[in-house]
Structures are given as structure tokens and as C-alpha cells.
Write a protein that holds these residues in place. Structure first.
Motif, PDB file in Angstrom:
ATOM      1  N   VAL A 132     -11.584 -11.011   0.356  1.00 60.37           N
ATOM      2  CA  VAL A 132     -10.704 -10.571   1.434  1.00 60.37           C
ATOM      3  C   VAL A 132     -11.511  -9.824   2.483  1.00 60.37           C
ATOM      4  O   VAL A 132     -12.469  -9.123   2.142  1.00 60.37           O
ATOM      5  CB  VAL A 132      -9.595  -9.640   0.884  1.00 60.37           C
ATOM      6  N   ASN A 133     -11.124  -9.988   3.728  1.00 56.40           N
ATOM      7  CA  ASN A 133     -11.753  -9.242   4.820  1.00 56.40           C
ATOM      8  C   ASN A 133     -10.669  -8.582   5.660  1.00 56.40           C
ATOM      9  O   ASN A 133      -9.612  -9.165   5.892  1.00 56.40           O
ATOM     10  CB  ASN A 133     -12.560 -10.186   5.721  1.00 56.40           C
ATOM     11  N   ASN A 134     -10.949  -7.384   6.122  1.00 56.73           N
ATOM     12  CA  ASN A 134     -10.117  -6.772   7.152  1.00 56.73           C
ATOM     13  C   ASN A 134     -11.018  -5.948   8.060  1.00 56.73           C
ATOM     14  O   ASN A 134     -12.245  -5.992   7.929  1.00 56.73           O
ATOM     15  CB  ASN A 134      -8.958  -5.954   6.550  1.00 56.73           C
ATOM     16  N   ARG A 135     -10.402  -5.205   8.964  1.00 58.32           N
ATOM     17  CA  ARG A 135     -11.210  -4.511   9.974  1.00 58.32           C
ATOM     18  C   ARG A 135     -12.044  -3.389   9.374  1.00 58.32           C
ATOM     19  O   ARG A 135     -13.020  -2.943   9.960  1.00 58.32           O
ATOM     20  CB  ARG A 135     -10.300  -3.949  11.070  1.00 58.32           C
ATOM     21  N   GLU A 180       0.815  -1.194   0.000  1.00 60.22           N
ATOM     22  CA  GLU A 180       0.000   0.000   0.000  1.00 60.22           C
ATOM     23  C   GLU A 180       0.854   1.252   0.000  1.00 60.22           C
ATOM     24  O   GLU A 180       2.020   1.231   0.390  1.00 60.22           O
ATOM     25  CB  GLU A 180      -0.933   0.000   1.208  1.00 60.22           C
ATOM     26  N   HIS A 206      -7.053  -2.814  -5.851  1.00 60.00           N
ATOM     27  CA  HIS A 206      -6.853  -2.019  -4.642  1.00 60.00           C
ATOM     28  C   HIS A 206      -8.025  -1.082  -4.449  1.00 60.00           C
ATOM     29  O   HIS A 206      -8.554  -0.523  -5.424  1.00 60.00           O
ATOM     30  CB  HIS A 206      -5.575  -1.178  -4.753  1.00 60.00           C
ATOM     31  N   SER A 260     -14.805  -5.540   3.451  1.00 64.67           N
ATOM     32  CA  SER A 260     -14.617  -6.801   2.733  1.00 64.67           C
ATOM     33  C   SER A 260     -14.550  -6.510   1.246  1.00 64.67           C
ATOM     34  O   SER A 260     -15.158  -5.535   0.772  1.00 64.67           O
ATOM     35  CB  SER A 260     -15.779  -7.756   3.013  1.00 64.67           C
ATOM     36  N   TYR A 313      -5.542   3.734   2.428  1.00 63.10           N
ATOM     37  CA  TYR A 313      -5.722   2.371   1.957  1.00 63.10           C
ATOM     38  C   TYR A 313      -6.904   1.727   2.666  1.00 63.10           C
ATOM     39  O   TYR A 313      -7.106   1.917   3.866  1.00 63.10           O
ATOM     40  CB  TYR A 313      -4.438   1.588   2.235  1.00 63.10           C
ATOM     41  N   ILE A 362      -8.322  -1.772   1.270  1.00 63.64           N
ATOM     42  CA  ILE A 362      -8.191  -3.227   1.131  1.00 63.64           C
ATOM     43  C   ILE A 362      -7.653  -3.534  -0.253  1.00 63.64           C
ATOM     44  O   ILE A 362      -7.704  -2.680  -1.150  1.00 63.64           O
ATOM     45  CB  ILE A 362      -9.573  -3.896   1.367  1.00 63.64           C
ATOM     46  N   HIS A 363      -7.121  -4.722  -0.441  1.00 59.57           N
ATOM     47  CA  HIS A 363      -6.745  -5.145  -1.774  1.00 59.57           C
ATOM     48  C   HIS A 363      -6.890  -6.664  -1.880  1.00 59.57           C
ATOM     49  O   HIS A 363      -6.912  -7.376  -0.865  1.00 59.57           O
ATOM     50  CB  HIS A 363      -5.315  -4.723  -2.131  1.00 59.57           C
ATOM     51  N   GLY A 364      -6.967  -7.148  -3.120  1.00 61.67           N
ATOM     52  CA  GLY A 364      -7.069  -8.587  -3.341  1.00 61.67           C
ATOM     53  C   GLY A 364      -6.651  -8.939  -4.757  1.00 61.67           C
ATOM     54  O   GLY A 364      -6.506  -8.075  -5.618  1.00 61.67           O
TER      55      GLY A 364
END
Lengths: 116, 114
Positions: free
Chosen positions: B55-58, A104, B34, B61, B46, B48-50
Motif C-alpha cells: 500500500v502507498n499513501n502520501r 482508523e 495498521h 508505503s 494513523y 497506513i494499513h493493509g
């Protein structure tokens, strides 16, 4: 761990003056990117630098604009003989040297240039 | 970088889920997807990216279509602080290791109603 630091946050210049915008990347980051955002528009890539090298300046205007990232000290975006059309927010971002394809970018809060 | 297409704006209500779509029909097999967002008067951040899998983050998704020609950013429970411009960006493999040049489009301006 401080983030990307940009200064000044706000800068006012008269037409024909010079503007210098500074960017200190995050600790350990060796890649710096400059973006420009005109009012009500998206971010436009300007230049990508590593220490002492300009890697990609495909987005830099051909005249009046220059950028550097010296071995010591912050990266500087310099705009000579500013015109009203240079009024914009200038954002700096940094990334670590080995972040790979999925890493990032970390952005600063931006420097807002107003040309009178 | 390959082109993405997003709606100019979307609106949702607080505490409801938000699905932000992105089309990238010309995506190549090595492009990462991204997402960044830009809150008012701030720099982008930023999200999330995949690459292929969801994908999951805090923060959110990311649901990626099986053919990878589209993706959806999901905010599970929107708050007023999620009001921002959301950018969907495709990342080419960098020519130089570590390079993270991103090409931003116009993004989707998300409004959250209280």
C-alpha cells in the motif's frame, strides 16, 4: 472539521481529589475510546463506549475509574480519590459508526494529569 | 489481538529512506496490519494499513510479506518531523461493527539525524 477535542490539556490534582477528563469526538463519530499512557510507557486501552453504552471496559481499573458517553455532550473519564500512580497522559480517540475492519482511529492531543 | 514484534529503536539520517520492520508470525487471515505513530507530546496518528497487498499513501508505503508474517513501513525520505514512536498493530475483525479497538505494543522509537 474539528478533530477530537480533549480538555483540560493539563490538570493538577492533590491526592484524594477527583479528576474529570472530557472528550468531544469528531463530528459524526459515535465510538469513543480512552487510553492511558504512563511516563515512558506505551498506550494502554482502558474503555470503549458508544452513545450511552459501555461496550468494552476490560482495561479499566476496577476501582475509582469510571467513564460515560451520554446522549448529549462529551465523553467523560472520571478518576476518584486520585493517587500519584494515576499521573499519566490520557488519550481519547473516536471512530465513525460504520468504518469497518480497516478504519482508523482519530486521537486527541491528550490530557496530562499530574497528582501531587 | 495478535502480537507484533518491533525493534525498540532505530536511527536514520534526514532525507534518507527508512525501513521500519514488524514481525507478526501469528497473524490470522483476517487481521489487518495498521501503523500509527506518536510524535513527542502528541496523540497517536494513523499512518497506513493493509491486508495483503503493498500500500502507498502520501505519508508512507507498507510492504507486506507474501506469507503475511512480517511487514515493513517505508518512509521514502525522512525529515526531522518524522521522529516519533511507530506502532505496528494487528486488527482483529471487530465484534461490533465500527469498533476499532487497537492494542498498542511498545513500538519503535525512530530518531532522525540532521
Amino acid at each position: 472539521n474539528a478533530g477530537v477535542m480533549q480538555n483540560p490539556r493539563h490538570l493538577v490534582r492533590r491526592r484524594g481529589q477527583e479528576a474529570r477528563l472530557r472528550c468531544s469526538p469528531m463530528k459524526g463519530h459515535s465510538h469513543v475510546y480512552w487510553y492511558r499512557q504512563l511516563p515512558e510507557e506505551g498506550l494502554k486501552f482502558m474503555v470503549y463506549l458508544q452513545k450511552e453504552n459501555i461496550i468494552d471496559e476490560s482495561g479499566m481499573p476496577k476501582e475509582r475509574f469510571s467513564a460515560e458517553f451520554p446522549k448529549e455532550g462529551p465523553s467523560i473519564l472520571r478518576i476518584q480519590q486520585v493517587v500519584r500512580g494515576d499521573s499519566a497522559a490520557y488519550f481519547c480517540a473516536s471512530s465513525p459508526p460504520s468504518s469497518g475492519r480497516a478504519g482508523e482511529l482519530f486521537f486527541g492531543e491528550g490530557s496530562r494529569l499530574t497528582v501531587l | 489481538d495478535a502480537k507484533t514484534t518491533q525493534p525498540n529503536s532505530m536511527e536514520s539520517n534526514e532525507e534518507e529512506p527508512v525501513h521500519l520492520p514488524c514481525n507478526h508470525s501469528t497473524i490470522s487471515g483476517t487481521d489487518y496490519i495498521h501503523w500509527y505513530r506518536q510524535l513527542p507530546s502528541q496523540g497517536p496518528e494513523y499512518v497506513i494499513h493493509g491486508l495483503t497487498s503493498n500500500v502507498n499513501n502520501r505519508m508512507a508505503s507498507l510492504a507486506i510479506a507474501e506469507d503475511r508474517k512480517s511487514s515493513t513501513l517505508i518512509l521514502h525520505r525522512a525529515t526531522l518531523r518524522d521522529a516519533a514512536v511507530y506502532y505496528c498493530i494487528l486488527r482483529d475483525p471487530p465484534l461490533i461493527q465500527g469498533a476499532q479497538k487497537l492494542v498498542f505494543g511498545q513500538g519503535t522509537r525512530l530518531t532522525i539525524n540532521p
